[in-house]
Design an enzyme around this catalytic site. Structure first.
Site, PDB file in Angstrom:
ATOM      1  N   HIS A 140       0.820  -1.213   0.000  1.00  0.00           N
ATOM      2  CA  HIS A 140       0.000   0.000   0.000  1.00  0.00           C
ATOM      3  C   HIS A 140       0.860   1.273   0.000  1.00  0.00           C
ATOM      4  O   HIS A 140       1.934   1.316   0.618  1.00  0.00           O
ATOM      5  CB  HIS A 140      -0.934   0.005   1.215  1.00  0.00           C
ATOM      6  N   HIS A 157      12.046  -1.254 -12.035  1.00  0.00           N
ATOM      7  CA  HIS A 157      11.796  -2.694 -12.185  1.00  0.00           C
ATOM      8  C   HIS A 157      11.820  -3.327 -10.794  1.00  0.00           C
ATOM      9  O   HIS A 157      12.814  -3.203 -10.072  1.00  0.00           O
ATOM     10  CB  HIS A 157      12.898  -3.281 -13.081  1.00  0.00           C
TER      11      HIS A 157
HETATM   12  C1  LIG Z   1      24.177  -6.822  -7.430  1.00  0.00           C
HETATM   13  C2  LIG Z   1      24.604  -7.322  -8.789  1.00  0.00           C
HETATM   14  C3  LIG Z   1      23.994  -6.428  -9.876  1.00  0.00           C
HETATM   15  C4  LIG Z   1      26.110  -7.219  -8.844  1.00  0.00           C
HETATM   16  O1  LIG Z   1      26.589  -7.681 -10.053  1.00  0.00           O
HETATM   17  P1  LIG Z   1      28.113  -7.338 -10.469  1.00  0.00           P
HETATM   18  O2  LIG Z   1      28.320  -5.854 -10.483  1.00  0.00           O
HETATM   19  O3  LIG Z   1      28.380  -8.124 -11.710  1.00  0.00           O
HETATM   20  O4  LIG Z   1      28.943  -7.840  -9.240  1.00  0.00           O
HETATM   21  P2  LIG Z   1      29.784  -9.185  -9.055  1.00  0.00           P
HETATM   22  O5  LIG Z   1      28.987 -10.392  -9.413  1.00  0.00           O
HETATM   23  O6  LIG Z   1      31.110  -8.969  -9.719  1.00  0.00           O
HETATM   24  O7  LIG Z   1      30.021  -9.206  -7.477  1.00  0.00           O
HETATM   25  C5  LIG Z   1      30.805  -8.250  -6.811  1.00  0.00           C
HETATM   26  C6  LIG Z   1      30.852  -8.640  -5.339  1.00  0.00           C
HETATM   27  O8  LIG Z   1      29.554  -8.418  -4.761  1.00  0.00           O
HETATM   28  C7  LIG Z   1      29.032  -9.636  -4.254  1.00  0.00           C
HETATM   29  N1  LIG Z   1      27.614  -9.688  -4.620  1.00  0.00           N
HETATM   30  C8  LIG Z   1      27.097  -9.595  -5.844  1.00  0.00           C
HETATM   31  N2  LIG Z   1      25.755  -9.664  -5.796  1.00  0.00           N
HETATM   32  C9  LIG Z   1      25.427  -9.825  -4.512  1.00  0.00           C
HETATM   33  C10 LIG Z   1      24.212  -9.971  -3.832  1.00  0.00           C
HETATM   34  N3  LIG Z   1      23.045  -9.947  -4.501  1.00  0.00           N
HETATM   35  N4  LIG Z   1      24.226 -10.096  -2.500  1.00  0.00           N
HETATM   36  C11 LIG Z   1      25.419 -10.122  -1.814  1.00  0.00           C
HETATM   37  N5  LIG Z   1      26.601  -9.997  -2.402  1.00  0.00           N
HETATM   38  C12 LIG Z   1      26.617  -9.847  -3.734  1.00  0.00           C
HETATM   39  C13 LIG Z   1      29.812 -10.752  -4.954  1.00  0.00           C
HETATM   40  O9  LIG Z   1      29.834 -11.917  -4.168  1.00  0.00           O
HETATM   41  C14 LIG Z   1      31.148 -10.109  -5.110  1.00  0.00           C
HETATM   42  O10 LIG Z   1      31.827 -10.181  -3.870  1.00  0.00           O
HETATM   43  P3  LIG Z   1      33.427 -10.418  -3.816  1.00  0.00           P
HETATM   44  O11 LIG Z   1      34.006  -9.237  -4.531  1.00  0.00           O
HETATM   45  O12 LIG Z   1      33.696 -10.440  -2.346  1.00  0.00           O
HETATM   46  O13 LIG Z   1      33.658 -11.698  -4.517  1.00  0.00           O
HETATM   47  C15 LIG Z   1      24.137  -8.777  -9.055  1.00  0.00           C
HETATM   48  O14 LIG Z   1      24.922  -9.725  -8.376  1.00  0.00           O
HETATM   49  C16 LIG Z   1      22.693  -9.011  -8.675  1.00  0.00           C
HETATM   50  O15 LIG Z   1      22.334  -9.298  -7.525  1.00  0.00           O
HETATM   51  N6  LIG Z   1      21.825  -8.883  -9.675  1.00  0.00           N
HETATM   52  C17 LIG Z   1      20.420  -9.060  -9.518  1.00  0.00           C
HETATM   53  C18 LIG Z   1      19.876  -9.792 -10.717  1.00  0.00           C
HETATM   54  C19 LIG Z   1      18.369  -9.887 -10.645  1.00  0.00           C
HETATM   55  O16 LIG Z   1      17.744  -9.632  -9.646  1.00  0.00           O
HETATM   56  N7  LIG Z   1      17.771 -10.234 -11.742  1.00  0.00           N
HETATM   57  C20 LIG Z   1      16.336 -10.209 -11.757  1.00  0.00           C
HETATM   58  C21 LIG Z   1      15.731 -10.943 -12.846  1.00  0.00           C
HETATM   59  S1  LIG Z   1      13.970 -10.803 -12.692  1.00  0.00           S
END
Ligand SMILES: CC(C)(COP(=O)(O)OP(=O)(O)OC[C@H]1O[C@@H](n2cnc3c(N)ncnc32)[C@H](O)[C@@H]1OP(=O)(O)O)[C@@H](O)C(=O)NCCC(=O)NCCS
Length: 205
Positions: A131, A140
């Site tokens: 709400h 998104h």
């Molecule tokens: C947050 C996000 C965008 C980061 O992506 P990125 O910039 O490529 O980052 P990386 O994968 O290189 O990770 C960088 C660091 O953050 C950490 N990290 C990444 N995503 C994380 C998350 N969601 N929660 C906790 N830690 C996370 C990784 O473990 C990594 O840690 P390290 O450096 O200690 O190894 C991605 O991991 C994410 O969560 N995307 C969401 C995707 C999604 O929701 N899609 C929806 C489809 S409907």
């Protein structure tokens, strides 16, 4: 029945194609970024995504995951009709709730009373928009994310899959909230935030 053309040929396009069919509307075809593409999902590719103004007789939907690309293509539009894609299994309150044109609300998403969803937003499968939320244009809310009451999500902000946002929180524009994050304080700087509680992602030197 509405005749709809989807702009985009990726994952979002598949899901929105399904919504159009489930809603009893007609999927005419697609506009693609790739000018060589001829068909997608057994429908014709009718032109390039930037040709959208040639298709004013149809309802158009921007099914592109990247918010900057969605915004760029929306800015080209001149007098087109935007289709709003609401899955029949989405639950949208009838009490002072609005969903802006060109937005998608997917199956099992819930939008509760007094919530406002802007234009060209994605409220993904099973997302909860409680709400009095305000979801600004091009935002998104991913699969299974949960926004408690009175949350504000800024323009082009992306709430990752399964993330949770505590009630009353404001998240500014152009943020990425990582998968599974729990946001318990306002976010005022654009950037990527992850973890429990959510904090800015640490980039390695
Ligand atoms: C947050 C996000 C965008 C980061 O992506 P990125 O910039 O490529 O980052 P990386 O994968 O290189 O990770 C960088 C660091 O953050 C950490 N990290 C990444 N995503 C994380 C998350 N969601 N929660 C906790 N830690 C996370 C990784 O473990 C990594 O840690 P390290 O450096 O200690 O190894 C991605 O991991 C994410 O969560 N995307 C969401 C995707 C999604 O929701 N899609 C929806 C489809 S409907």
């Amino acid at each position: 029945m509405k005749d709809v053309i989807i702009i985009g040929t990726g994952e979002q396009a598949k899901i929105v194609a399904d919504i159009i069919l489930c809603a009893g509307d007609r999927l005419i075809g697609f506009l693609a970024g790739d000018p060589k593409m001829r068909s997608f999902l057994d429908r014709p590719v009718l032109g390039k995504d930037t040709d959208l103004n040639r298709f004013r007789d149809y309802w158009l939907f921007l099914a592109i995951g990247n918010a900057d690309s969605r915004e760029r293509l929306a800015a080209l539009a001149d007098g087109v009709k935007w289709y709003t894609a609401i899955h029949p299994a989405a639950v949208i309150s009838r009490l002072n709730t609005s969903v802006g044109e060109g937005s998608a609300v997917m199956a099992n998403a819930v939008i509760n009373p007094f919530a406002r969803v802007g234009r060209h937003c994605i409220i993904n499968t099973g997302a909860i928009v409680e709400h009095d939320n305000v979801i600004e244009d091009f935002a998104h809310v991913s699969v299974g994310a949960r926004l408690a009451g009175e949350v504000r999500v800024g323009r082009k902000t992306w709430i990752g899959v399964g993330a949770t946002v505590r009630n009353g929180i404001c998240i500014c524009e152009n943020c990425m909230i990582g998968a599974g994050a729990v946001v318990v304080g306002d976010i005022t700087e654009p950037g990527t935030y992850v973890g429990v509680p959510a904090g800015p992602i640490e980039k390695k030197a």
